[in-house]
Design a protein around this motif. Sequence first.
Motif, PDB file in Angstrom:
ATOM      1  N   ARG A  26     -38.497  14.519   8.522  1.00  0.00           N
ATOM      2  CA  ARG A  26     -38.685  13.109   8.879  1.00  0.00           C
ATOM      3  C   ARG A  26     -39.109  12.998  10.341  1.00  0.00           C
ATOM      4  NH1 ARG A  26     -39.251  10.963   4.194  1.00  0.00           N
ATOM      5  NH2 ARG A  26     -37.429  11.031   2.858  1.00  0.00           N
ATOM      6  N   PRO A  27     -40.052  12.114  10.645  1.00  0.00           N
ATOM      7  CA  PRO A  27     -40.488  11.971  12.045  1.00  0.00           C
ATOM      8  C   PRO A  27     -39.459  11.205  12.884  1.00  0.00           C
ATOM      9  CG  PRO A  27     -41.659  10.429  10.638  1.00  0.00           C
ATOM     10  CD  PRO A  27     -40.826  11.282   9.729  1.00  0.00           C
ATOM     11  N   GLY A  28     -39.471  11.488  14.173  1.00  0.00           N
ATOM     12  CA  GLY A  28     -38.660  10.730  15.134  1.00  0.00           C
ATOM     13  C   GLY A  28     -37.206  11.154  15.154  1.00  0.00           C
ATOM     14  N   GLY A  29     -36.509  10.658  16.159  1.00  0.00           N
ATOM     15  CA  GLY A  29     -35.081  10.879  16.238  1.00  0.00           C
ATOM     16  C   GLY A  29     -34.651  11.926  17.243  1.00  0.00           C
ATOM     17  N   GLY A  30     -35.412  12.965  17.405  1.00  0.00           N
ATOM     18  CA  GLY A  30     -35.083  13.995  18.387  1.00  0.00           C
ATOM     19  C   GLY A  30     -33.893  14.845  17.995  1.00  0.00           C
ATOM     20  N   ALA A  31     -33.392  15.557  18.982  1.00  0.00           N
ATOM     21  CA  ALA A  31     -32.323  16.524  18.766  1.00  0.00           C
ATOM     22  C   ALA A  31     -30.987  15.866  18.436  1.00  0.00           C
ATOM     23  CB  ALA A  31     -32.177  17.393  20.009  1.00  0.00           C
ATOM     24  N   MET A  32     -30.799  14.645  18.889  1.00  0.00           N
ATOM     25  CA  MET A  32     -29.506  13.986  18.688  1.00  0.00           C
ATOM     26  C   MET A  32     -29.171  13.775  17.221  1.00  0.00           C
ATOM     27  SD  MET A  32     -28.297  13.849  21.639  1.00  0.00           S
ATOM     28  CE  MET A  32     -26.852  12.878  21.368  1.00  0.00           C
ATOM     29  N   ARG A  33     -30.155  13.603  16.374  1.00  0.00           N
ATOM     30  CA  ARG A  33     -29.866  13.385  14.954  1.00  0.00           C
ATOM     31  C   ARG A  33     -29.272  14.642  14.318  1.00  0.00           C
ATOM     32  NH1 ARG A  33     -35.897  13.112  12.289  1.00  0.00           N
ATOM     33  NH2 ARG A  33     -36.679  14.952  13.355  1.00  0.00           N
ATOM     34  N   PHE A  34     -29.685  15.821  14.770  1.00  0.00           N
ATOM     35  CA  PHE A  34     -29.122  17.055  14.245  1.00  0.00           C
ATOM     36  C   PHE A  34     -27.713  17.290  14.787  1.00  0.00           C
ATOM     37  CE2 PHE A  34     -33.768  17.671  14.317  1.00  0.00           C
ATOM     38  CZ  PHE A  34     -33.958  17.713  12.943  1.00  0.00           C
ATOM     39  N   TRP A  35     -27.504  16.916  16.048  1.00  0.00           N
ATOM     40  CA  TRP A  35     -26.176  17.001  16.637  1.00  0.00           C
ATOM     41  C   TRP A  35     -25.205  16.088  15.893  1.00  0.00           C
ATOM     42  CZ3 TRP A  35     -23.493  13.218  19.630  1.00  0.00           C
ATOM     43  CH2 TRP A  35     -22.339  13.691  20.270  1.00  0.00           C
ATOM     44  N   LEU A  36     -25.652  14.889  15.567  1.00  0.00           N
ATOM     45  CA  LEU A  36     -24.804  13.964  14.815  1.00  0.00           C
ATOM     46  C   LEU A  36     -24.464  14.502  13.432  1.00  0.00           C
ATOM     47  CD1 LEU A  36     -26.328  10.518  15.815  1.00  0.00           C
ATOM     48  CD2 LEU A  36     -24.053  11.381  16.362  1.00  0.00           C
ATOM     49  N   LEU A  37     -25.434  15.144  12.783  1.00  0.00           N
ATOM     50  CA  LEU A  37     -25.143  15.775  11.494  1.00  0.00           C
ATOM     51  C   LEU A  37     -24.062  16.844  11.654  1.00  0.00           C
ATOM     52  CD1 LEU A  37     -28.633  16.212   9.789  1.00  0.00           C
ATOM     53  CD2 LEU A  37     -26.696  14.874   8.941  1.00  0.00           C
ATOM     54  N   GLY A  38     -24.125  17.601  12.736  1.00  0.00           N
ATOM     55  CA  GLY A  38     -23.104  18.607  12.995  1.00  0.00           C
ATOM     56  C   GLY A  38     -21.734  17.986  13.214  1.00  0.00           C
ATOM     57  N   LEU A  39     -21.684  16.876  13.931  1.00  0.00           N
ATOM     58  CA  LEU A  39     -20.414  16.171  14.109  1.00  0.00           C
ATOM     59  C   LEU A  39     -19.859  15.695  12.772  1.00  0.00           C
ATOM     60  CD1 LEU A  39     -20.773  13.890  17.268  1.00  0.00           C
ATOM     61  CD2 LEU A  39     -19.329  15.881  16.989  1.00  0.00           C
ATOM     62  N   LEU A  40     -20.741  15.182  11.932  1.00  0.00           N
ATOM     63  CA  LEU A  40     -20.303  14.686  10.624  1.00  0.00           C
ATOM     64  C   LEU A  40     -19.787  15.792   9.713  1.00  0.00           C
ATOM     65  CD1 LEU A  40     -23.035  12.009   9.818  1.00  0.00           C
ATOM     66  CD2 LEU A  40     -20.644  11.633  10.421  1.00  0.00           C
ATOM     67  N   ALA A  41     -20.170  17.035   9.997  1.00  0.00           N
ATOM     68  CA  ALA A  41     -19.729  18.146   9.158  1.00  0.00           C
ATOM     69  C   ALA A  41     -18.212  18.301   9.189  1.00  0.00           C
ATOM     70  CB  ALA A  41     -20.401  19.441   9.606  1.00  0.00           C
ATOM     71  N   LEU A  42     -17.622  18.221  10.360  1.00  0.00           N
ATOM     72  CA  LEU A  42     -16.175  18.441  10.484  1.00  0.00           C
ATOM     73  C   LEU A  42     -15.359  17.181  10.719  1.00  0.00           C
ATOM     74  CD1 LEU A  42     -15.824  21.753  12.522  1.00  0.00           C
ATOM     75  CD2 LEU A  42     -15.645  21.382  10.079  1.00  0.00           C
ATOM     76  N   LEU A  43     -16.002  16.065  10.918  1.00  0.00           N
ATOM     77  CA  LEU A  43     -15.257  14.842  11.210  1.00  0.00           C
ATOM     78  C   LEU A  43     -14.243  14.479  10.125  1.00  0.00           C
ATOM     79  CD1 LEU A  43     -14.846  12.533  13.222  1.00  0.00           C
ATOM     80  CD2 LEU A  43     -16.574  11.257  11.957  1.00  0.00           C
TER      81      LEU A  43
END
Length: 128
Positions: A26-43
Amino acid sequence: MVAWSVALAAVGVLITRAAVGYVRRRPGGGAMRFWLLGLLALLPAWLVAFVALLGASPTGLPETGGAARAFVTSSAAALLGAILTDHAVRRLDASGGGDRPLTCWLLGVAALVPAWLLALLGLGWARP
């Protein structure tokens, strides 16, 4: 609660890792969207263990002892982990390394690992 937390962690890591490939296209979003996915993994896993530290005390807070210390240190570790890894991802993105989604995802996962482990350790202390 420990078993539920570990199961949620495994499922969260698997699902969000699969989502990295989807979000990458998907276009846009930058690196922060992947970091957020990582946070959601263990939240969810951390929240289950963290809330279990509250137990059934009448005050709604853990009694004194190991569980109380784990409650405080786990919340502090979660906050510190989120702040430090957010800074690392922002620096990585600014230096042009933000195009490495797996690295950003791993930083997100790593943000909550210490907090989750402290909460699990506290649950072990809380057992009679």
